[in-house]
Each structure stands twice: as C-alpha cells, then as structure tokens.
Design a protein around this motif. Structure first.
Motif, PDB file in Angstrom:
ATOM      1  N   ARG A 145       0.830  -1.212   0.000  1.00 40.52           N
ATOM      2  CA  ARG A 145       0.000   0.000   0.000  1.00 40.52           C
ATOM      3  C   ARG A 145       0.859   1.254   0.000  1.00 40.52           C
ATOM      4  NH1 ARG A 145      -4.190  -2.071   4.680  1.00 40.52           N
ATOM      5  NH2 ARG A 145      -4.860  -3.948   3.583  1.00 40.52           N
ATOM      6  N   ASN A 148       2.319   1.632  -3.514  1.00 34.96           N
ATOM      7  CA  ASN A 148       1.276   2.086  -4.430  1.00 34.96           C
ATOM      8  C   ASN A 148       0.913   3.539  -4.158  1.00 34.96           C
ATOM      9  OD1 ASN A 148      -0.652   1.524  -6.570  1.00 34.96           O
ATOM     10  ND2 ASN A 148      -2.221   1.672  -4.994  1.00 34.96           N
ATOM     11  N   GLY A 287      -1.718   5.370   1.728  1.00 32.99           N
ATOM     12  CA  GLY A 287      -1.004   4.105   1.824  1.00 32.99           C
ATOM     13  C   GLY A 287      -0.444   3.860   3.208  1.00 32.99           C
ATOM     14  N   ASP A 290      -3.882   3.789   5.960  1.00 35.62           N
ATOM     15  CA  ASP A 290      -4.890   2.757   5.794  1.00 35.62           C
ATOM     16  C   ASP A 290      -4.286   1.388   6.061  1.00 35.62           C
ATOM     17  OD1 ASP A 290      -7.044   1.227   5.186  1.00 35.62           O
ATOM     18  OD2 ASP A 290      -7.003   1.607   3.025  1.00 35.62           O
ATOM     19  N   ARG A 295     -11.212  -1.086   2.853  1.00 30.12           N
ATOM     20  CA  ARG A 295     -11.121   0.190   2.147  1.00 30.12           C
ATOM     21  C   ARG A 295     -12.513   0.734   1.842  1.00 30.12           C
ATOM     22  NH1 ARG A 295      -7.497  -2.869   2.904  1.00 30.12           N
ATOM     23  NH2 ARG A 295      -7.620  -3.966   0.938  1.00 30.12           N
ATOM     24  N   PRO A 338      -8.100   2.906  -3.851  1.00 31.40           N
ATOM     25  CA  PRO A 338      -8.184   1.547  -3.298  1.00 31.40           C
ATOM     26  C   PRO A 338      -8.234   0.444  -4.343  1.00 31.40           C
ATOM     27  CG  PRO A 338      -9.597   3.021  -2.065  1.00 31.40           C
ATOM     28  CD  PRO A 338      -9.112   3.801  -3.242  1.00 31.40           C
ATOM     29  N   THR A 341      -4.822  -1.363  -4.876  1.00 30.70           N
ATOM     30  CA  THR A 341      -4.393  -2.305  -3.842  1.00 30.70           C
ATOM     31  C   THR A 341      -5.330  -3.511  -3.765  1.00 30.70           C
ATOM     32  OG1 THR A 341      -5.575  -0.970  -2.199  1.00 30.70           O
ATOM     33  CG2 THR A 341      -3.233  -0.580  -2.441  1.00 30.70           C
ATOM     34  N   GLU A 345      -4.441  -7.529  -3.775  1.00 30.61           N
ATOM     35  CA  GLU A 345      -4.754  -8.339  -2.593  1.00 30.61           C
ATOM     36  C   GLU A 345      -5.800  -9.421  -2.850  1.00 30.61           C
ATOM     37  OE1 GLU A 345      -3.918  -4.709   0.614  1.00 30.61           O
ATOM     38  OE2 GLU A 345      -5.965  -5.353   0.182  1.00 30.61           O
TER      39      GLU A 345
END
Length: 410
Positions: A145, A148, A287, A290, A295, A338, A341, A345
């Motif tokens: 995160r 990114n 990033g 959070d 998210r 979001p 990411t 994930e």
C-alpha cells in the motif's frame, strides 16, 4: 511519542525505496511522467500552430484518441505482460514512445498528429498495466500500500507541476522543441530499466501463463475476474461515480473561474493546482494510514466528499472554491486509489496482469463516458452545472452503496 508515530507514518512510503527493484522502477516512472507533461503541453501548442481556429477541436480529438487507445489495447497489455518478458515490454514501449515524441516536432497536418498520438498511446496502454502488475510482485505484501501510494502521489504531483515547468521551458526552447525534452526523459527511463535484472521483474509470473492460449480468452478472463469479484466490482462502481464528478471539475472549472467569477488564467491555474495537490497529498498519506483490512470507508467517503464539494461550487467566491477543490481532490483519491491495492490483494499473482489491464481499460472508459456528460451539463446548464453534477454524484453513490450493502467486505 505521538509526533514520532505520525512522522513514521508520513515517511513510510519512502522506506519502500530501500527495495532496489521498486526504486528503479519508481524513478523510471518519474522520468516518464515528467516527460509526458512536456508532450501534452506541446500538443496543445502544436494544435494551435496547425490551425489556430480549430485548435480546441484538434486537441479534443487527440485526447479522445488517447483514451480510445487505452480502452482498446490495455486489456491485451495485461495478457501480454504474463506471456512475455516484462523487461522487454517496458523497454520496447519506452523506446517506441521516445521515437514517436521526437517525430512530433515535424508534424504539419492534422492527420499526422492524430496518427502519431494514437500510436503513442497504444504503447502507453501496454506500458502502464505492465508497470502496475509488477509492483505487487516486487514489494513485500506489508508495504504494497505504501509503494502504491507513493506511485499514485507522484503521478498526481507531476500532473500538477509538470505542465507548469513545461510552460517555463517552452518559453526558452520553443513550442515544438519541448517534445525533445520528453524524448530525453524517456531515454533516462530506458537506461534505468536496463539496469534492472529481468528475473526481478518476472516475479509472480507463473509458468502456466507461458503456455500458448487464445489471447482473446485471456482478455475475457481478466474482464470476468474484474467484474465477478464483488469487492472489485464495488470499487469499480465507485470509480465510475468519481469519474463523473472529476470530469465535471476538469471540463467546467475554466468556465466557472473565467466567466462566472470573472477571473483570469492565473486564477484558473491556481485552482486546478489546488485540486491536484489535494489529490496528491491524500494518495501519499492513504497508503501509510490505511492499515485496516477494509477500504470501504475510503471508497464511500471519497464519492460522498467529492459530490458534496462540487455541489456548492456555483455559489461560493474564489477563496471558497479553493477550499472546495481541496476537498474534491481528496475525495477523488479516496474513491479511486483503493482499486489498485484491492487487485493486488484479491487476485492471484498469475492473473494480476490481465486484471490490471482490464481495470486500466474500464477506468478510462468511465472517463470517456463522463466527459460528454460534463460537456453537456456545462453547455446546457452553466449556472448550475456543479450543483447538478454534485447531486448526480451523491445520488449514484447512495444507490451504489445500497446495492452493495452487506455484500462486500472491502
């Protein structure tokens, strides 16, 4: 102690640069994005040189071709990134882009400009999804995160300050010669990419993906994975809402500042910079801050915030507009970021390339739909375009939240 914790959170994205492979890719991205700012400023000036009376139409057509190239080719880029050496893809696309931008100064007809811009962005459509698919494979899951966020914040900042610097350089070099600056920055990016071992960029690519399969089937698989995953479908829906609000800001702010508020180009430049800075700072911090498993709050609050912010734009003075545009920039990043990411994930590594490609295509399709909506509203209802746009954004956000309530844990 609390101050130290905040300092650690703020500096966390930069710690990802200790990863040598990511650091090199990141600096290659900076060089590429920095040069792109020069190209798009040069494109506006070149459009005027070709036909002063039709400059706006030429520029609009060129930008439409840019988005069209993204929509058509980026899903294939995701598949290609899983079947070929990623280092070769990055190098070939950058070399091709460098060659094309160095030809642009010699353009003297509309059709030449359109052809070159389309081909330029075909290569960009292959570069960007490949770059994004590499990041989650080369950084630790715990720092993805942050990596990114740093990448997205850099994109936002350079989109704000890059054109301003390009304008200064254009006064020195001339309107068409600045294309060569982009050529030089792309050459720097090529040198950086050459220094990265090809094995480092192939992490996460399964041997299964090199087995010959129908490309179109793989493209459809990327689209299917994007839309059948409830989490990603919700995020993509929020991105569409954010695109509508963002397009209203980008298309209609100039009329609001210069016609309604009776201000000049300088004030328009400042207000758009404020919008970009709000987006960049949020991308940088999101990033780090959070760290939860969800998210959903970011997505929902982003859509609601940008909707509320633009709703009041027709009724405030310039200082009030600056405050609202900071909020709008924050909202757009909260709504858009979001998705990047979430793909990393929620999608298996061997499929991430094709899903990033599909996402890149559809996120640009949303803007291709949103721009005409913004243009129609601004033309037909200039005195209430932001109120109507804000209410439409909030209405769609509420509907989307209602549809996806209790169905997703983002």
């Amino acid at each position: 102690m609390e101050a130290n914790n905040w300092l650690e959170k703020i500096t966390a994205p930069f710690k990802t640069l200790t990863n040598t492979t990511f650091a090199k890719l990141y600096f290659a991205q900076i060089a590429s994005l920095f040069g792109d700012a020069f190209t798009w400023l040069g494109l506006a000036l070149l459009s005027y040189e070709i036909s002063p009376k039709n400059a706006a139409a030429i520029l609009a057509s060129a930008l439409t071709l840019r988005v069209t190239a993204y929509i058509i080719f980026s899903p294939f880029a995701g598949v290609v990134s899983e079947k070929f050496q990623r280092k070769q893809i990055l190098l070939i696309t950058q070399i091709a882009r460098m060659a094309i931008v160095c030809v642009l100064p010699f353009v003297n007809a509309e059709w030449q400009l359109y052809a070159l811009i389309f081909v330029l962005n075909v290569f960009a459509a292959f570069f960007t999804p490949t770059y994004r698919a590499i990041i989650p494979q080369i950084v630790e899951k715990e720092t993805y995160r942050e990596a990114n966020g740093l990448s997205m914040a850099t994109f936002q900042l350079l989109s704000v300050f890059g054109p301003a610097l390009a304008g200064v350089v254009a006064l020195w070099l001339g309107s068409t010669q600045i294309f060569f600056v982009n050529g030089a920055t792309l050459f720097i990016a090529i040198l950086v990419i050459l220094s990265i071992p090809k094995t480092a960029l192939q992490k996460g690519v399964s041997s299964y993906n090199v087995v010959p399969q129908k490309t179109w089937d793989e493209v459809l698989k990327g689209i299917r994975l994007l839309f059948t995953n409830k989490i990603l479908r919700f995020a993509l829906s929020i991105e569409f809402i954010s695109a509508i609000a963002g397009a209203i800001v980008l298309v209609n702010t100039v009329g609001l500042v210069k016609t309604n508020l009776q201000l000049d180009d300088k004030h328009f430049g400042w207000i758009m910079s404020i919008f970009g800075v709000g987006a960049a700072i949020t991308a940088f911090l999101l990033g780090s801050l959070d760290k939860s498993q969800t998210r959903r709050i970011s997505l929902i609050s982003g859509a609601m915030l940008i909707g509320i912010a633009i709703s009041f734009a027709n009724f405030v003075p310039y200082n009030g507009l600056m405050f609202l545009w900071v909020l709008a920039g924050i909202g757009q990043t909260l709504a858009d970021m979001p998705s990047e990411t979430l793909i990393g994930e929620n999608i298996e590594p061997q499929d991430q390339g094709k899903v990033y490609g599909a996402h890149f295509a559809f996120s640009h399709l949303w803007w291709a739909i949103a721009y005409p909506i913004a243009g129609f509203q601004g033309t037909q209802f200039p005195d209430r375009v932001f109120l109507d746009g804000g209410l439409l954004t909030l209405f769609l956000a509420i509907i989307t939240i209602f549809i996806f309530q209790n169905k997703t844990k983002v």
